[in-house]
Design an enzyme around this catalytic site. Structure first.
Site: not given
Length: 339
Positions: A155, A157, A176, A236, A238, A267, A286
């Protein structure tokens, strides 16, 4: 009566400085919290007297049970235009408007490459050794040029990460569930025939998928076992996409060369969490979305959303319906690394 706005998880204490809050200063008192509320009871107590909440990303869940305990709450502004931890039905039922903000894909792309380069060249170990009087040169760096970068997700990123890999002279492939040959050709990368083939062939695997039913636990023990012992895994996106116990086992047993991780199952990461001390792990708290420009956008547009709410014309309301094929086309507009 003046309204009260809570800004959550302002760890760096910059929320009220990095943006201009003057458009709402006559109507709203802003209170920033620099510590994280770890459970619903603590959060409900802290937010009981607030009408507006500004929250970062998906760190703080807003389930229906919490919303019901906040009778004054009328507006939630969450950074980014996607948030899976807010109960939108409950918000609507209790008269709470939910809005988002724009977010850049550049910061998580840059952090992804910081992790890749840090791992490949042993930056932390060598830098610490230099500062602490350790041995001169302890590691032999892993090359990027000519090596294969495997991307899970292509996508907004993932495609930008691909572009940097190509600039380094890497061979780049992607996979994917819905990725098409046309999309891979558009970005200039190879379409891996399967997830398993990508994992077997890659020297560096980087995760850039949205978290959902199809991607939760996508990389479990069987998938991680396919990685080369010289391969590196970067996440980076999930934490839940990668089985955390399986990753820890692979690191401790030396079955992969290393991992770069910016996202965690809890987190902020608890002090005694095994991810804090795992070998072969380069971990960051994060930071994917944490940059000056992104924060200026988040908080600046939070102010816009608050002003628009006060004027009776909400902007950037959530939820936003997903694109029909979010894995195949660059539709992401948030910056968590979930492209």
């Amino acid at each position: 009566m003046r309204l009260r706005c809570a800004v959550l998880d302002d760890f760096q204490r910059v929320a009220t400085e990095i943006a201009d809050w003057s458009p709402v200063a006559d109507d709203v008192d802003v209170v920033s919290f620099d510590t994280h509320f770890g459970d619903e009871d603590a959060l409900a107590a802290a937010l009981a007297d607030f009408d507006i909440v500004v929250t970062l990303r998906e760190r703080v869940p807003f389930p229906g049970s919490l919303i019901a305990r906040l009778p004054r709450l009328r507006l939630v502004v969450a950074s980014g235009m996607r948030n899976s931890v807010i109960d939108y039905a409950a918000a609507e039922a209790h008269g709470v408007t939910v809005c988002g903000t724009a977010s850049s894909s550049a910061p998580p792309v840059e952090l992804t490459w910081a992790l890749i380069l840090g791992l490949a060249r042993g930056i932390v170990r060598e830098g610490n050794g230099l500062r602490e009087g350790g041995p001169w040169q302890q590691t032999v760096g892993a090359d990027l040029h000519g090596r294969r970068l495997g991307l899970l997700g292509l996508g907004k990123i993932g495609s930008r990460v691909a572009g940097v890999g190509l600039a380094f002279g890497m061979r780049v492939s992607a996979w994917s569930q819905n990725l098409t040959p046309e999309r891979a050709d558009e970005v200039g990368v190879e379409l891996a025939p399967s997830k398993e083939a990508l994992l077997r062939d890659a020297d560096f695997v980087s995760v850039h998928l949205a978290l959902g039913d199809r991607t939760r636990g996508l990389l479990g023990p069987a998938e991680l076992a396919l990685l080369k012992p010289t391969a590196y895994l970067i996440n980076t996106s999930r934490a839940a996409i990668v089985d955390q116990d399986a990753l820890l086992a692979a690191l401790h047993e030396g079955r992969i060369a290393g991992a770069g991780v910016d996202v965690f199952d809890t987190e902020p990461l608890p002090a005694g969490h095994p991810m804090r001390t795992a070998p072969r792990l380069l971990a960051t708290p994060h930071l994917g979305y944490v940059s000056q420009a992104n924060y200026a956008t988040y908080y600046g547009q939070a102010v816009e959303a608050i002003r628009a709410h006060l004027d009776g014309s909400p902007v950037r309301r959530l939820p936003v319906a997903p694109a029909p094929d979010a894995q195949a086309v660059p539709t992401r507009s948030d910056s968590t690394g979930r492209a």
